[in-house]
Design a protein around this motif. Structure first.
Motif, PDB file in Angstrom:
ATOM      1  N   GLU A 144      -8.648  -2.625   1.603  1.00 33.82           N
ATOM      2  CA  GLU A 144      -9.203  -3.413   2.965  1.00 33.82           C
ATOM      3  C   GLU A 144      -9.639  -4.597   2.468  1.00 33.82           C
ATOM      4  OE1 GLU A 144     -11.240  -3.447   7.344  1.00 33.82           O
ATOM      5  OE2 GLU A 144     -11.355  -1.549   6.115  1.00 33.82           O
ATOM      6  N   SER A 145      -8.997  -5.601   2.300  1.00 32.82           N
ATOM      7  CA  SER A 145      -7.860  -5.977   2.876  1.00 32.82           C
ATOM      8  C   SER A 145      -6.855  -6.750   1.742  1.00 32.82           C
ATOM      9  CB  SER A 145      -7.569  -6.911   3.974  1.00 32.82           C
ATOM     10  OG  SER A 145      -8.103  -6.386   5.169  1.00 32.82           O
ATOM     11  N   LEU A 146      -5.623  -6.530   1.660  1.00 30.47           N
ATOM     12  CA  LEU A 146      -4.587  -7.082   0.770  1.00 30.47           C
ATOM     13  C   LEU A 146      -4.446  -8.365   1.670  1.00 30.47           C
ATOM     14  CD1 LEU A 146      -3.201  -7.697  -1.830  1.00 30.47           C
ATOM     15  CD2 LEU A 146      -1.134  -6.266  -0.827  1.00 30.47           C
ATOM     16  N   PRO A 147      -4.938  -9.515   1.420  1.00 26.72           N
ATOM     17  CA  PRO A 147      -4.754 -10.861   2.460  1.00 26.72           C
ATOM     18  C   PRO A 147      -3.427 -11.376   2.457  1.00 26.72           C
ATOM     19  CG  PRO A 147      -6.057 -11.400   0.532  1.00 26.72           C
ATOM     20  CD  PRO A 147      -5.620 -10.046   0.232  1.00 26.72           C
ATOM     21  N   VAL A 148      -3.102 -11.672   3.817  1.00 24.57           N
ATOM     22  CA  VAL A 148      -1.912 -12.387   4.069  1.00 24.57           C
ATOM     23  C   VAL A 148      -2.176 -13.891   4.201  1.00 24.57           C
ATOM     24  CG1 VAL A 148       0.190 -12.525   5.485  1.00 24.57           C
ATOM     25  CG2 VAL A 148      -0.929 -10.264   5.277  1.00 24.57           C
ATOM     26  N   ILE A 168      -2.698   0.665   2.641  1.00 26.17           N
ATOM     27  CA  ILE A 168      -3.160  -0.912   2.661  1.00 26.17           C
ATOM     28  C   ILE A 168      -3.366  -1.171   3.988  1.00 26.17           C
ATOM     29  CG2 ILE A 168      -2.648  -3.176   2.021  1.00 26.17           C
ATOM     30  CD1 ILE A 168      -0.650  -2.046  -0.269  1.00 26.17           C
ATOM     31  N   CYS A 169      -4.602  -1.705   4.323  1.00 24.17           N
ATOM     32  CA  CYS A 169      -4.972  -2.496   5.502  1.00 24.17           C
ATOM     33  C   CYS A 169      -4.983  -3.820   5.213  1.00 24.17           C
ATOM     34  CB  CYS A 169      -6.370  -2.074   5.999  1.00 24.17           C
ATOM     35  SG  CYS A 169      -7.167  -2.745   7.546  1.00 24.17           S
ATOM     36  N   TYR A 170      -4.501  -4.424   6.438  1.00 21.27           N
ATOM     37  CA  TYR A 170      -4.076  -6.130   6.241  1.00 21.27           C
ATOM     38  C   TYR A 170      -4.213  -6.510   7.704  1.00 21.27           C
ATOM     39  CZ  TYR A 170       0.515  -5.410   8.014  1.00 21.27           C
ATOM     40  OH  TYR A 170       1.425  -5.015   8.872  1.00 21.27           O
ATOM     41  N   ILE A 199      -0.506   1.078  11.599  1.00 18.35           N
ATOM     42  CA  ILE A 199      -1.563   0.492  12.283  1.00 18.35           C
ATOM     43  C   ILE A 199      -2.899   0.931  11.532  1.00 18.35           C
ATOM     44  CG2 ILE A 199      -0.235  -0.400  14.255  1.00 18.35           C
ATOM     45  CD1 ILE A 199      -1.564   1.520  15.853  1.00 18.35           C
ATOM     46  N   THR A 200      -3.713   0.251  11.680  1.00 12.23           N
ATOM     47  CA  THR A 200      -5.027   0.529  11.788  1.00 12.23           C
ATOM     48  C   THR A 200      -5.845   0.390  13.183  1.00 12.23           C
ATOM     49  OG1 THR A 200      -5.423  -0.667   9.744  1.00 12.23           O
ATOM     50  CG2 THR A 200      -7.542  -0.210  10.811  1.00 12.23           C
ATOM     51  N   VAL A 255      -0.714   5.845  13.237  1.00 19.72           N
ATOM     52  CA  VAL A 255      -2.050   5.383  12.786  1.00 19.72           C
ATOM     53  C   VAL A 255      -2.204   5.920  11.367  1.00 19.72           C
ATOM     54  CG1 VAL A 255      -4.469   5.783  13.099  1.00 19.72           C
ATOM     55  CG2 VAL A 255      -2.869   5.333  15.038  1.00 19.72           C
ATOM     56  N   HIS A 256      -2.379   4.832  10.371  1.00 15.34           N
ATOM     57  CA  HIS A 256      -2.534   5.348   9.019  1.00 15.34           C
ATOM     58  C   HIS A 256      -4.181   5.133   8.431  1.00 15.34           C
ATOM     59  CE1 HIS A 256       1.689   5.644   8.672  1.00 15.34           C
ATOM     60  NE2 HIS A 256       1.869   4.509   8.376  1.00 15.34           N
ATOM     61  N   PHE A 257      -5.065   4.440   9.369  1.00 17.74           N
ATOM     62  CA  PHE A 257      -6.298   4.415   9.129  1.00 17.74           C
ATOM     63  C   PHE A 257      -7.202   4.206  10.454  1.00 17.74           C
ATOM     64  CE2 PHE A 257      -9.254   1.179   6.827  1.00 17.74           C
ATOM     65  CZ  PHE A 257     -10.042   2.117   6.430  1.00 17.74           C
ATOM     66  N   LEU A 258      -8.149   4.541  10.494  1.00 10.51           N
ATOM     67  CA  LEU A 258      -9.257   4.386  11.699  1.00 10.51           C
ATOM     68  C   LEU A 258     -10.502   3.845  11.124  1.00 10.51           C
ATOM     69  CD1 LEU A 258      -8.932   8.263  12.500  1.00 10.51           C
ATOM     70  CD2 LEU A 258      -8.194   6.374  14.094  1.00 10.51           C
ATOM     71  N   HIS A 259     -10.809   2.828  12.098  1.00 10.95           N
ATOM     72  CA  HIS A 259     -12.049   2.010  12.062  1.00 10.95           C
ATOM     73  C   HIS A 259     -12.923   2.555  13.313  1.00 10.95           C
ATOM     74  CE1 HIS A 259     -10.919  -1.696   9.638  1.00 10.95           C
ATOM     75  NE2 HIS A 259     -10.807  -0.352   8.633  1.00 10.95           N
TER      76      HIS A 259
END
Length: 404
Positions: A69-73, A106-108, A274-275, A300-304
């Motif tokens: 978090e995060s691989l920037p676009v 990978i969250c982005y 999605i996150t 849902v692959h990641f939770l905040h």
């Protein structure tokens, strides 16, 4: 839920030792020093993994880099200008390098210009704690009177324009400077002290990019990267807009459940996920977070997990970042929906049955105050949040076990 913790690298005042004492199980980090659009090399990835693997005294930490978090676009990819194709290829190469290093999630985000926006980074609560806040009147004052964005008046109703003018007229010069710095803090390159001219130039680059254009560009991006991730067994998870409503005349395409569903359907592969950020999405009164988890949980692959409290029920509106079990999101119901999804995944034999979660943000409390940490990422405030979330999960798991 897999209990993780965001770490900003060796310069982060919250150390690996601090994370261990907080009881986290894995680390979320990124190579923030690598320029956007460049490849994350195997050597750079390994150096960060090595830093995570050791405590301050050199002892093994037992922790590993589990989520990016995060691989920037890059903005070039979002606008499809300049070297955008080369940037996509670099992104794909970085995916392959991360996979080779054993990292799978990978969250982005695909937010234009703004990674996040707040008007206060240390807003004082009645108990003396500090938190981040988005004040709509202050933001309008920034947009109309500090940035002086052409066409800004069209985005604010007359009553809000009048309130912003009054607020700005009585705002001391130091507060005007601080307000501009707070907003710019959420912009790429903020550490380089972007000027208002820099911000205007960034906004001008999006003049031809409508919501429809940005959606098309996002789908083009997904069509190139998601199949690669799928073949590698990687999970990509896009973060929602923060806050989830239009700002500065920019397009917003990841603000609602419908937005997420559309992005998932555009490239319908399990890797395209999605996150679920309860804090970002919770800034809208029309978001049903437990329901969203039930309906889109498969992706849902990641939770905040964090909580906000809105000043009202309009869109947009002011809000502040409340305690994790405070605010207006029913965190117990949301975690219950997460546990239901994990149970479904276990029954289906999915290797990603346990979803990585991190306690997102936190209020500055006790020794956090004055420590100078990354805004929203204190040590003690997040530890408190993690303990509360862990307690909810443990209680729900115990009750379900007792009634099974």
């Amino acid at each position: 839920m897999r209990q993780t913790w965001r770490w900003f690298g060796p310069a982060d005042p919250v150390s690996i030792d601090d994370m261990l004492q907080a009881g986290v199980q894995g680390v979320v980090t990124a190579l923030h020093h690598v320029p956007t659009g460049d490849v994350w090399s195997p050597e750079q990835i390994r150096a960060r993994q090595d830093a995570i693997a050791a405590m301050n005294d050199g002892s093994p930490s037992g922790l590993a880099w589990e989520v990016v978090e995060s691989l920037p676009v890059s903005e070039a990819i979002k606008t499809q200008t300049g070297d955008w194709r080369a940037h996509v290829e670099a992104w794909i190469t970085s995916i392959r390098n991360l996979h080779a290093a054993g990292i799978r999630t990978i969250c982005y985000n695909f937010m234009p210009v703004l990674d996040w926006t707040r008007t206060d980074l240390a807003w004082r609560r009645p108990n003396g704690a500090r938190c981040m806040r988005f004040d709509l009147t202050d933001f309008a004052a920034f947009d109309l009177h500090i940035l002086q964005r052409p066409g800004a008046a069209e985005d604010f109703p007359a009553a809000l324009q009048e309130a912003a003018a009054r607020r700005f007229a009585t705002m001391p010069e130091p507060r005007r400077t601080q307000l501009a710095e707070n907003v710019v803090c959420g912009l790429p390159g903020a550490a380089e002290r972007l000027t208002m001219a820099d911000v205007r130039a960034l906004l001008d680059s999006y003049a031809p990019v409508t919501d429809a254009v940005l959606r098309r560009h996002f789908h083009d991006f997904l069509e190139q990267v998601a199949p690669v991730a799928q073949d590698l067994g990687m999970r990509l998870c896009c973060h929602p807009d923060d806050p989830p409503f239009p700002l500065l005349g920019l397009p917003r395409i990841m603000s609602t459940e419908a937005d997420f569903a559309e992005r998932i359907a555009a490239v319908d592969l399990p890797a395209n996920g999605i996150t679920l950020c309860s804090g970002s999405l919770g800034a809208r009164p029309d978001t049903d977070l437990p329901g969203m988890m039930r309906r889109l949980g498969d992706r849902v692959h990641f939770l905040h997990l964090r909580n906000v409290r809105r000043d009202g029920d309009t869109i947009p509106d002011s809000f502040f970042e409340d305690e994790h079990l405070g605010g207006q999101t029913d965190m117990v119901a949301l975690i219950a929906a997460v546990l239901d999804e994990e149970a479904r995944r276990r029954a289906a034999g999915r290797e990603d049955a346990v979803i990585p979660m991190r306690p997102d943000h936190g209020q500055d409390i006790l020794d956090d105050i004055g420590r100078g940490g990354q805004p929203g990422y204190p040590a003690i405030g997040r530890l408190k949040g993690l303990a509360e979330l862990r307690g909810v999960e443990a209680a729900l798991t115990h009750i379900r076990g007792a009634t099974a």
